[in-house]
Motif scaffolding. Sequence first.
Motif, short mmCIF file in Angstrom:
data_model
loop_
_atom_site.label_atom_id
_atom_site.label_comp_id
_atom_site.label_asym_id
_atom_site.label_seq_id
_atom_site.Cartn_x
_atom_site.Cartn_y
_atom_site.Cartn_z
N ALA A 45 -7.75 -11.68 6.58
CA ALA A 45 -6.62 -12.48 6.09
C ALA A 45 -7.04 -13.92 5.85
CB ALA A 45 -5.46 -12.42 7.08
N THR A 46 -7.84 -14.46 6.75
CA THR A 46 -8.33 -15.83 6.59
C THR A 46 -9.21 -15.93 5.34
OG1 THR A 46 -8.27 -16.19 8.98
CG2 THR A 46 -9.64 -17.69 7.69
N ALA A 47 -10.10 -14.98 5.16
CA ALA A 47 -10.98 -14.99 3.99
C ALA A 47 -10.18 -14.84 2.70
CB ALA A 47 -12.02 -13.88 4.11
N LEU A 48 -9.21 -13.93 2.69
CA LEU A 48 -8.40 -13.73 1.49
C LEU A 48 -7.57 -14.97 1.16
CD1 LEU A 48 -7.22 -10.04 2.04
CD2 LEU A 48 -8.84 -10.88 0.31
N SER A 49 -7.11 -15.67 2.18
CA SER A 49 -6.35 -16.91 1.93
C SER A 49 -7.22 -17.98 1.28
CB SER A 49 -5.72 -17.43 3.22
OG SER A 49 -6.70 -18.02 4.06
N ARG A 50 -8.53 -17.84 1.44
CA ARG A 50 -9.49 -18.77 0.81
C ARG A 50 -10.06 -18.19 -0.49
NH1 ARG A 50 -12.53 -20.15 6.47
NH2 ARG A 50 -10.84 -21.41 7.32
N ARG A 51 -9.38 -17.14 -0.98
CA ARG A 51 -9.74 -16.48 -2.24
C ARG A 51 -11.14 -15.87 -2.19
NH1 ARG A 51 -6.03 -18.08 -6.54
NH2 ARG A 51 -7.55 -17.04 -7.84
N ARG A 52 -11.50 -15.33 -1.06
CA ARG A 52 -12.78 -14.63 -0.88
C ARG A 52 -12.57 -13.14 -1.05
NH1 ARG A 52 -16.57 -18.75 -0.65
NH2 ARG A 52 -15.76 -20.34 0.72
N ILE A 53 -13.64 -12.45 -1.37
CA ILE A 53 -13.61 -10.99 -1.43
C ILE A 53 -14.08 -10.46 -0.07
CG2 ILE A 53 -14.66 -8.96 -2.47
CD1 ILE A 53 -14.92 -10.60 -5.05
N VAL A 54 -13.39 -9.45 0.42
CA VAL A 54 -13.71 -8.90 1.73
C VAL A 54 -14.03 -7.41 1.58
CG1 VAL A 54 -12.81 -8.39 4.04
CG2 VAL A 54 -12.17 -10.52 2.89
N TYR A 55 -15.12 -6.99 2.19
CA TYR A 55 -15.47 -5.57 2.29
C TYR A 55 -15.44 -5.21 3.77
CZ TYR A 55 -17.20 -5.92 -2.48
OH TYR A 55 -17.30 -6.12 -3.82
N PHE A 56 -14.69 -4.19 4.10
CA PHE A 56 -14.63 -3.70 5.48
C PHE A 56 -15.14 -2.27 5.44
CE2 PHE A 56 -12.66 -1.93 9.27
CZ PHE A 56 -12.90 -2.95 10.19
N ILE A 57 -16.25 -2.02 6.08
CA ILE A 57 -16.93 -0.74 5.96
C ILE A 57 -16.82 0.04 7.27
CG2 ILE A 57 -19.17 0.36 5.54
CD1 ILE A 57 -19.87 -2.27 3.97
N VAL A 58 -16.40 1.28 7.16
CA VAL A 58 -16.32 2.16 8.32
C VAL A 58 -17.01 3.48 8.00
CG1 VAL A 58 -14.19 1.11 9.18
CG2 VAL A 58 -14.07 3.10 7.68
N HIS A 59 -17.35 4.22 9.02
CA HIS A 59 -18.10 5.45 8.82
C HIS A 59 -17.31 6.73 9.12
CE1 HIS A 59 -18.42 4.85 13.10
NE2 HIS A 59 -18.90 6.07 13.24
N ARG A 60 -16.02 6.60 9.41
CA ARG A 60 -15.22 7.79 9.71
C ARG A 60 -13.85 7.67 9.07
NH1 ARG A 60 -16.08 9.92 15.66
NH2 ARG A 60 -14.45 11.22 14.80
N LYS A 61 -13.32 8.81 8.61
CA LYS A 61 -12.01 8.82 7.98
C LYS A 61 -10.93 8.29 8.92
CE LYS A 61 -8.60 11.69 5.63
NZ LYS A 61 -7.57 10.76 6.01
N GLU A 62 -11.02 8.62 10.20
CA GLU A 62 -10.02 8.15 11.16
C GLU A 62 -9.98 6.62 11.20
OE1 GLU A 62 -11.43 12.15 12.13
OE2 GLU A 62 -12.54 10.28 11.99
N LEU A 63 -11.13 6.00 11.06
CA LEU A 63 -11.17 4.54 11.06
C LEU A 63 -10.60 3.97 9.78
CD1 LEU A 63 -14.65 3.98 12.73
CD2 LEU A 63 -12.38 3.83 13.78
N ILE A 64 -10.77 4.68 8.67
CA ILE A 64 -10.13 4.25 7.42
C ILE A 64 -8.62 4.25 7.60
CG2 ILE A 64 -9.67 4.87 5.01
CD1 ILE A 64 -12.51 6.04 4.91
N ASP A 65 -8.09 5.33 8.14
CA ASP A 65 -6.64 5.44 8.35
C ASP A 65 -6.13 4.35 9.29
OD1 ASP A 65 -6.77 7.69 6.72
OD2 ASP A 65 -6.73 9.11 8.41
N GLN A 66 -6.84 4.14 10.39
CA GLN A 66 -6.44 3.12 11.37
C GLN A 66 -6.48 1.73 10.76
OE1 GLN A 66 -8.87 3.06 14.94
NE2 GLN A 66 -8.45 0.90 15.27
N THR A 67 -7.55 1.42 10.07
CA THR A 67 -7.69 0.10 9.47
C THR A 67 -6.65 -0.12 8.38
OG1 THR A 67 -10.05 0.13 9.97
CG2 THR A 67 -9.31 -1.48 8.34
#
Length: 82
Positions: A45-67
């Motif tokens: 949220a902080t990065a997006l408020s500064r107009r940055r691009i954010v990549y959040f990488i996870v290795h499991r579907k459950e983590l995608i759903d949670q995130t």
Amino acid sequence: MTILRRYQDDAVSGVRSEFAAGHKAVLLQVPTGGGKTIIATHVAATALSRRRIVYFIVHRKELIDQTSATFRQAGLPHSFIA
């Protein structure tokens, strides 16, 4: 913006201090249940408020759903590449 607990805020501040000191690779380790997704939501949220691009990488579907649920709850726009 997500409200962090004190230890989470201290962790984020510590990471930012290390980057400001010129360190290029900084690792934040938090135990199970310590709020890693909440911390990531705050940082994103902080990065997006500064107009940055954010990549959040996870290795499991459950983590995608949670995130995704946490990002959605915080009002962060996001999408997936799988």
